[in-house]
Design an enzyme around this catalytic site. Structure first.
Site, PDB file in Angstrom:
ATOM      1  N   THR A  17      15.642  78.357  39.863  1.00  0.00           N
ATOM      2  CA  THR A  17      14.251  78.771  39.651  1.00  0.00           C
ATOM      3  C   THR A  17      13.815  79.787  40.687  1.00  0.00           C
ATOM      4  OG1 THR A  17      13.655  76.720  38.582  1.00  0.00           O
ATOM      5  CG2 THR A  17      11.869  77.872  39.665  1.00  0.00           C
ATOM      6  N   THR A 100      17.013  73.698  42.038  1.00  0.00           N
ATOM      7  CA  THR A 100      16.696  72.393  42.643  1.00  0.00           C
ATOM      8  C   THR A 100      17.422  71.233  41.957  1.00  0.00           C
ATOM      9  OG1 THR A 100      14.773  72.128  41.187  1.00  0.00           O
ATOM     10  CG2 THR A 100      14.368  73.103  43.357  1.00  0.00           C
TER      11      THR A 100
HETATM   12  C1  SIN Z   1      17.753  74.939  38.441  1.00  0.00           C
HETATM   13  O1  SIN Z   1      18.019  73.853  38.965  1.00  0.00           O
HETATM   14  O2  SIN Z   1      18.528  75.899  38.451  1.00  0.00           O
HETATM   15  C2  SIN Z   1      16.472  75.106  37.689  1.00  0.00           C
HETATM   16  C3  SIN Z   1      15.382  74.271  38.218  1.00  0.00           C
HETATM   17  C4  SIN Z   1      14.965  74.641  39.609  1.00  0.00           C
HETATM   18  O3  SIN Z   1      15.584  75.398  40.336  1.00  0.00           O
HETATM   19  O4  SIN Z   1      13.893  74.092  40.017  1.00  0.00           O
END
Ligand code: SIN
Length: 334
Positions: A17, A100
């Site tokens: 993200t 995340t």
């Molecule tokens: C991911 O994990 O690549 C998408 C979600 C995020 O980074 O919060």
């Protein structure tokens, strides 16, 4: 390195993200992850040059994925690239931008596989964001600044995660929130430090390296993408063991295109408790030569010895996903 030698910091991008983009800046959920390259991402952090001073940035796009799609192959590449950068005498440390969703697993994997010599001398700092780069108020730039501040701290070492001004050790960090910016927690153990206005307030020692004896055999298997298959099953109301029996049937059928099941992690309820029917199926798996490890779905505490503890070894306080990484590596080392 003498004090006049220019230093470098390596920043490796993997997507997430933090590198995400949405058409509508008000849209914090309907975006595509992994759209912005790591160099562009760093370029959008205006305070970064001031924080870096004479320290030079080296950037590398190791992957560009939504971390839900993380694979062993990408983890292996990341391991190799982090090792390369940490091995350079003028590189102070490595920052990794990551999604995340599986950040805690990547952090734990690196904690286990990176050489203790490198890790006890230099930091590897993973960071992320809960809002895409295109958001009205993205959290990525501040998280990058905080991660860089940690990585530039002269004594810093070990694998850490930095999010929302909090520094977590790789072993204990877990994503605990689906939406809020402060999405990570270290459970009972608590955070290692806070980053406040670019300054570190350290609460605990830097994390000791995982120190697994990663030898040639592990490198060989990882290089040929030959990772032992370990699945996770969960205890819940009415957990029947049917999933375990299906996996065992597949194993017995010996299909050549499906990796052989080598291990199971059971994410138990409470103190790692398991429904009697699932328990019986896991015993059948054990008898068939599958290694079974018992973890807990609870976010705090650890599985404590109980009557049948010897039947299924516990995860030593690791979450189910980290216990799975641990079991994969120990099967490779066996
Ligand atoms: C991911 O994990 O690549 C998408 C979600 C995020 O980074 O919060």
């Amino acid at each position: 390195m003498n004090s006049s030698t220019p230093t470098k910091l390596a920043v490796l991008g993997t997507g997430g993200t933090i590198a995400g983009a949405a058409v509508d800046p008000m849209d914090n959920v309907g975006y595509a992850a992994a759209q912005v390259g790591v160099a562009q991402l760093l370029g959008s952090v205006p305070a970064l040059p001031r924080l870096l001073g004479a320290c030079e940035l080296v950037t590398e796009q190791v992957a560009q994925i939504d971390s839900k799609d993380m694979t062993w192959a990408v983890l292996y590449t990341l391991w190799q690239r982090v090792t390369h950068h940490l091995s350079q005498s003028d590189v102070m440390g490595v920052v990794i931008t990551h999604g995340t969703d599986t950040l805690a697993e990547t952090a734990y994997f690196l904690h286990c596989v990176l050489s203790p010599e490198l890790l006890s001398a230099k930091p590897v700092v993973l960071t992320c964001a809960m809002r895409p780069a295109s958001a009205l108020a993205p959290d990525g730039p501040q998280n990058v600044l905080d991660a860089v501040a940690v990585a530039l701290t002269p004594s810093a070492n070990g694998v850490m995660a930095v999010c929302a001004g909090t520094v977590h050790g790789a072993e204990h960090v877990q994503k605990v929130d689906t939406y809020r910016r402060d999405a990570f927690d270290s459970g009972d153990y608590g955070p290692l430090a806070y980053v406040e206005e670019g300054a570190l307030r350290q609460l605990k020692n830097w994390p000791a390296p995982g120190a697994k004896p990663i030898g040639e055999a592990v490198h060989r298997q990882a290089q040929s993408n030959d990772w032992p298959r370990v699945e996770i099953v969960m205890n819940h109301v009415g957990a029947s063991g049917a999933m375990v029996d299906a996996l065992l049937a597949q194993r017995a059928a010996g299909a050549l295109d499906v990796p052989v099941l080598r291990g199971l992690v059971v994410a138990g309820t409470g103190n790692g408790t398991i429904h009697a029917d699932l328990h019986a199926a896991l015993r059948r798996a054990q008898s068939a030569g599958v290694q079974v490890v018992r973890a807990s779905c609870c976010q705090r505490g650890r599985v404590l010895p109980s009557g049948d503890v010897d039947l299924f070894p516990d995860s030593q306080g690791l979450s189910a996903v980290k216990a799975r990484i641990d079991l994969v590596l120990s099967l490779m080392m066996a």
